[in-house]
Design an enzyme around this catalytic site. Structure first.
Site, PDB file in Angstrom:
ATOM      1  CB  CYS A  10      -9.500  -4.040  14.320  1.00  0.00           C
ATOM      2  SG  CYS A  10      -9.329  -3.646  12.583  1.00  0.00           S
ATOM      3  CD  GLU A  30      -2.839   1.039  -4.312  1.00  0.00           C
ATOM      4  OE1 GLU A  30      -2.821   0.228  -3.358  1.00  0.00           O
ATOM      5  OE2 GLU A  30      -3.872   1.329  -4.938  1.00  0.00           O
ATOM      6  CB  SER A  64      -5.467   0.923  -1.186  1.00  0.00           C
ATOM      7  OG  SER A  64      -4.579  -0.161  -1.342  1.00  0.00           O
ATOM      8  CE  LYS A 115     -10.662  -8.059   8.257  1.00  0.00           C
ATOM      9  NZ  LYS A 115      -9.840  -7.610   7.122  1.00  0.00           N
ATOM     10  CD  GLU A 156     -14.219  -9.743  -5.360  1.00  0.00           C
ATOM     11  OE1 GLU A 156     -15.177 -10.382  -5.847  1.00  0.00           O
ATOM     12  OE2 GLU A 156     -14.371  -8.765  -4.614  1.00  0.00           O
ATOM     13  CD  GLU A 184     -11.686  -8.854   3.462  1.00  0.00           C
ATOM     14  OE1 GLU A 184     -11.507  -9.206   4.648  1.00  0.00           O
ATOM     15  OE2 GLU A 184     -10.976  -7.995   2.900  1.00  0.00           O
ATOM     16  CB  CYS A 204      -7.063  -3.305   5.852  1.00  0.00           C
ATOM     17  SG  CYS A 204      -6.490  -1.704   6.320  1.00  0.00           S
ATOM     18  CD  GLU A 213      -3.152   0.532   2.200  1.00  0.00           C
ATOM     19  OE1 GLU A 213      -3.947  -0.399   1.979  1.00  0.00           O
ATOM     20  OE2 GLU A 213      -3.152   1.174   3.266  1.00  0.00           O
TER      21      GLU A 213
END
Ligand SMILES: Cc1cc2nc3c(=O)[nH]c(=O)nc-3n(C[C@H](O)[C@H](O)[C@H](O)COP(=O)(O)O)c2cc1C
Ligand code: SF4
Ligand code: SF4
Ligand code: SF4
Ligand code: SF4
Ligand code: FES
Lengths: 582, 413
Positions: free
Chosen positions: A504, A283, A320, A359, A367, A362, A300, A280
């Site tokens: 988190c 990036e 990102s 999560k 994908e 996710e 994230c 990241e």
């Protein structure tokens, strides 16, 4: 501030003006029962279990919503008070699907606690439950309206704290329910699966989807090589579930417990958090130098991703492209690790221990697979891990500390602070600054990113170019930042956004009873681990990461990285909100 | 009929409610003119001297309410006229909207001037939708003639009135639920504090008054407090608009002086019971009001006298139930109403009403459990003591009085 003198059960006490009876009573050691009250939320006063006697009042008064006044005389111990409080509990139970023995909140349920406190026995009331279908049609959250006590804590969380606004109250009298838009299942709304509603629900009416059995089965299956990764924010929260002090650091005990549970390897998501920073960070540098889309926003937090895909789908380019640390880990576990160990990726079962219900969602995104194999197979929340440990009779408190396994066992301080709001920003800056400027940041502790303020801003001087950065946590704060971008009024180049308030450490899958005060303690411990417990404090110093690039990935943003560690985003269907899952 | 009077209802059938000119011709807007010629404190003194109690049901003294509303700091305040009239058997406010709309507008303007408001909101019961056009027309005409709008009658006082429709929930008659409803939210009461007098509609200081209360305001400012005080008894002066219905020969709206006995009201004014049947019970103040047995028919209709025997004036409704209906059947129908109208927000009312309905079902079917009557009393008390708002607090008024006056119905004697 003006002070008020009053008496509670004839004990005299002085408190600041504006204090409620509930708060004042706590000061003299009297715990008035509550259900709709939550320390981080607005007063609702709808459950009425906190009613007490105030001398001179015609009716009983709700302690949570009644401010004290000079000379007030409160009685909380009379039969009249106890009968009323007990009566409210009895009424709730009579309309409640009393299923404690099969309930995920058995042992952590506020209604159950009150039933015990008030010695509720056989009732003369009619058991009359409004049964509506259970909504378990998504990977993260299960809603069971038959257990709802209509406290509206979830509604406030979803609409105010998160600004997602897919929970509301509807209808009246005994048909009053907590509803979604058009009463659709959550999976067909713009729900982000952040799970904050499940974290504030006092009972078992909104819970995480339980996947513990799947993990026990995988471990039992001899053909499977079962590995787990543990997110940064678990080690300061898991202890709560075993009655340890808020924010207790239990990394070693947790690893030991996981090994005893039978995982073949116990790894640290901190490793891929460091990897995220490298990817990241590069990036960001690439976008700044080559005119890419700015501001770039971290990716994230899957609850956050779900939110953008639903409400700001025209701004997806700002995200990102890095997968989250959980998914980077998953991809590596089915590629690099599988090759290294000589195991067929199909025989590896990758389990994540996460503070987060999103999560779970996710991990099931279409994908998120590597050559047709799921990156992450099962996601457990902190609460579920605690249950597995309890189930096996492992005495958590007396466990010896154990170390994570290699090759994904080393994480830096930069990775551990991912667990706190501002942590990803700080970790990224520790690396980006050094890459661009060629020397370490003046102070490694980047204070402007720390703390519980909803939106935090800072200027960073990168070799003469001042870059503005910002951190937001809780989706209602994310909304403020996104509206700035939408209006073209956003001065920032880089933004960290976490769906959950506090980051988190306050995830929707953390132990029940997590409050802002608990989150602060966890954040304190997080920075303590960073400062005192770890050998490395910058992601680019992680020797295991450097080895990974040497052996496998070659270079940041390289071909392999793109294949394994980066992803893309989709607008959510506005009508049904749903994203196609695996 | 001679026992009824006409002070607040003096204009009924005296002018065409579509025509402001006719209203002015019979002396309309004198009250507002008088008010504008005095200080707001003087208006408050008149309201206080008249000892008028709010007619919405809670009987809060008008003078005190206006005084408090005036003393709340703020340059932007709101007056709300509560024309939700959701209480069963209550239809006296409707008569005012129908027959003397300009008096109400005048009263709202007087209230606005007194408390320092710039805007008035008229919240009309949805079922009265046929009266909306007439009210809107009256407001339009009043504005055209300078009785509303900017610098009313050449003074510094500017005031507008906006009409809002209810959406059919009884609880929206409760001040804070009404405000939620105007704000476009679902009509459920708000938590207090903050009190609406400080923080009401759109967070502004808000004074909520009933239609009849405001209509009295017009009379007080037109004729002076003395005129009003000349009616009624010394302890309870003035007049009251009642709506009487049920088993009576001449149901309807009447203005009476306080102090007539219930018997006089039922027999002399409302023409007695059809077929001369015996009265089983009567209920005062609508579904949330109390019920009484025929032995109390000689009680004078005044706040104090009724209070002494456990009755209330409430909304001014009087419902007469003859021997064809048993007390339990009556309670059952009341209970259906509250089971429908509870907003569902708080536990005692949402769950209590449901439980009580089950028990009443059994009592009627004579299949009750031994514990049912105890449970009934326990829940009724819990509701009246612990509910969030006035709805749950008063929903069991009839039941609690039934236990007092008809114990045998519950096997208690
Ligand atoms: C459930 C409930 C329903 C009510 N309905 C009405 C109503 O329909 N009309 C009314 O004027 N007041 C109603 N009230 C009383 C109002 O809350 C308020 O006290 C009144 O409008 C104030 O006006 P007043 O001071 O002129 O009486 C209701 C109260 C409750 C608790
Ligand atoms: S929500 Fe609580 S009271 Fe209800 S079944 Fe579950 S544990 Fe029992
Ligand atoms: S998971 Fe989050 S977004 Fe979904 S209903 Fe719960 S609080 Fe709202
Ligand atoms: S689902 Fe839970 S938090 Fe929401 S209203 Fe029901 S009991 Fe309260
Ligand atoms: S008492 Fe409670 S449930 Fe009943 S109307 Fe008032 S707030 Fe709603
Ligand atoms: S805790 Fe006070 S009413 Fe619910």
């Amino acid at each position: 501030m003006k002070e008020i003198k009053l008496s509670i059960n004839n004990q005299k006490i002085v408190v600041p003006a504006g204090t409620t009876i509930l708060e004042a009573a706590k000061e003299v050691g009297v715990h008035i029962p509550t259900l709709c009250y939550h320390p981080d939320q607005a007063i609702k006063a709808n459950c009425r279990v906190c009613v007490v006697e105030v001398k001179g009042s015609r009716k009983l008064s709700a302690a949570c919503s009644t401010p004290v006044w000079e000379g007030m005389e409160v009685i909380t111990t009379s039969k009249k008070v106890l009968d009323s409080q007990k009566g409210v509990v009895e009424l709730l139970i009579a309309s409640h699907n009393q299923d404690c023995l099969n309930c995920q909140r058995n042992g952590t349920c506020e209604l159950q606690n009150l039933a015990e406190r008030f010695n509720i026995g056989k009732t003369n009331l009619d058991i009359d439950i409004l049964t509506l279908p259970i909504d378990d049609g998504n990977p993260s959250i299960v809603r069971d309206p038959s257990k709802c006590i209509k406290c509206n804590r979830c509604v406030e969380t979803c609409s105010k704290t998160q600004g997602v606004d897919v929970l509301t109250h509807a209808h009246r009298s005994d048909q009053y329910i907590i509803s979604t838009p058009y009463n659709l299942p959550l999976g067909s709304t713009l729900c982000t699966f952040c799970g904050q509603c499940s974290a504030v629900c006092p009972v078992g009416a909104i819970v995480e989807k339980d996947n513990t059995e799947q993990v026990f089965e995988a471990i039992e299956n001899q053909k499977k090589h079962v590995i787990c990764q543990v997110a940064p924010a678990i080690r300061t929260a898991l202890g709560d579930a075993f009655g340890l002090d808020d924010g207790a650091i239990v990394t070693g005990q947790m690893v030991n417990a996981l090994k005893q549970l039978g995982f073949d390897k116990v790894f640290d998501t901190n490793f891929t958090a460091d990897l995220t920073i490298i990817e990241e960070g590069n990036e960001l540098i690439d976008r700044i130098t080559n005119g890419g889309t700015l501001p770039m926003i971290t990716s994230c937090s899957p609850g956050w991703i779900n939110y953008v895909e639903g409400k700001y789908d025209h701004l997806l380019d700002h995200l990102s492209t890095c997968k989250s640390p959980q998914q980077m880990f998953g991809a590596l576990s089915k590629s690099y690790y599988a090759e290294k160990m000589g195991i067929d990726p199909k025989d590896i079962c990758t389990v994540s221990i996460m503070p987060c219900t999103a999560k779970k969602f996710e991990a099931q995104r279409d994908e998120m697979n590597t050559n047709g194999v799921r990156d992450v197979d099962v996601v457990l929340t902190t609460r579920e891990l605690a249950k597995m440990i309890k189930m096996t009779g492992i005495d958590f408190e007396v466990l010896q500390e154990k170390e994570f396994d290699s090759p994904f066992g080393i994480g830096t301080g930069a990775a551990v602070i991912f667990g706190a709001t501002g942590g990803v920003m700080e970790a990224a800056l520790r690396t980006v600054y050094e890459v661009v400027v060629g020397e370490p940041m003046p102070s490694i502790d980047f204070e402007p990113a720390r703390g519980l303020q909803g939106i935090k801003e800072a200027d960073v001087d990168l070799n003469g170019t001042v870059v503005k950065v910002a951190v937001a946590h809780g989706l209602s704060n994310a909304k403020i930042v996104m509206d700035m971008i939408d209006k073209g009024e956003c001065p920032y180049a880089f933004i960290e956004i976490m769906a959950c308030p506090g980051g988190c450490v306050g995830g929707g899958g953390q132990p029940i009873n997590t409050t802002m005060a608990t989150k602060s303690k966890r954040i304190e411990s997080t920075y303590k681990i960073d400062k005192e417990k770890l050998q490395y404090r910058k992601s680019h110093e992680n020797p295991a990461i450097n080895k990974l690039y040497e052996e496998y990935l070659e270079k940041p943003l390289g071909h392999k990285s793109h294949e394994l560690l980066h992803t893309h985003y989709h607008p959510r269907d506005k009508k049904i909100g749903n994203i196609k899952l695996k | 009929m001679s026992k009824s009077v006409s002070l607040i209802t003096e204009n009924y059938n005296k002018y065409n409610p579509d025509s402001i000119d006719e209203f002015i011709n019979i002396g309309g807007f004198t009250g507002l003119k008088n008010a504008l010629n005095m200080s707001s404190d003087d208006v408050i003194s008149i309201a206080k001297a008249s000892k008028v109690m709010g007619r919405g049901g809670a009987a809060y003294p008008l003078g005190k309410k206006w005084e408090q509303a005036k003393s709340v700091p703020g340059d932007n305040k709101v007056v709300i006229c509560n024309a939700d009239e959701g209480e069963p058997c209550t239809f006296k406010d409707r008569s005012m909207l129908e027959k003397d709309p300009f008096r109400l507008i005048e009263g709202m303007a007087i209230a606005g001037y007194t408390v320092g408001a710039q805007n008035g909101y008229l919240y009309i019961r949805e079922e009265y939708r046929h009266l909306h056009p007439q009210m809107k027309n009256a407001i339009k005409q009043a504005k055209e003639k300078g009785y509303l709008g900017k610098n009313i009658l050449g003074t510094d006082f500017s005031y507008n009135i906006h009409v809002y429709s209810g959406a059919g929930a009884y609880v929206c008659g409760e001040g804070s639920a009404l405000i939620e409803s105007i704000e476009g939210k679902s009509g459920r009461p708000r938590i207090k504090p903050p009190f609406i007098k400080q923080c009401g509609l759109n967070l502004l200081p808000t004074c909520v008054n009933n239609v009849e209360t405001l209509a009295i305001g017009t009379a007080l400012l037109t004729h002076g407090a003395e005129k009003y005080l000349s009616y009624g008894t010394s302890d309870c002066p003035g007049t009251k608009i009642i709506s009487i219905a049920g088993n009576v020969n001449k149901p309807g709206v009447y203005e009476i002086p306080f102090g007539l006995t219930l018997r006089e009201i039922i027999y002399d004014i409302a023409g007695g019971v059809p077929g001369n049947k015996a009265i089983t019970l009567f209920q005062l103040g609508g579904a949330s009001g109390k019920i009484g047995p025929p032995s109390l028919l000689d009680t004078p209709y005044s706040y104090d006298d009724l209070h002494k025997v456990g009755l209330v004036i409430g909304s001014g409704a009087i419902l007469v139930v003859d021997e064809n209906m048993k007390p339990l059947e009556f309670l059952h129908s009341i209970q259906e109403f509250f089971c429908h109208e509870s907003c569902g927000k708080c536990t005692p009312c949402r769950e209590g009403n449901k439980q009580i309905a089950h028990i009443l079902d059994r009592l009627l079917a004579k299949t009750q459990k031994d514990t049912d009557v105890d449970t009934l009393i326990r829940l009724a008390k819990l509701m009246s003591q612990s509910s969030f708002c006035g709805l749950g607090e008063t929903a069991q008024s009839a039941l609690l009085n039934a236990i007092r006056y008809f114990p045998e119905e519950f096997g208690l004697k």
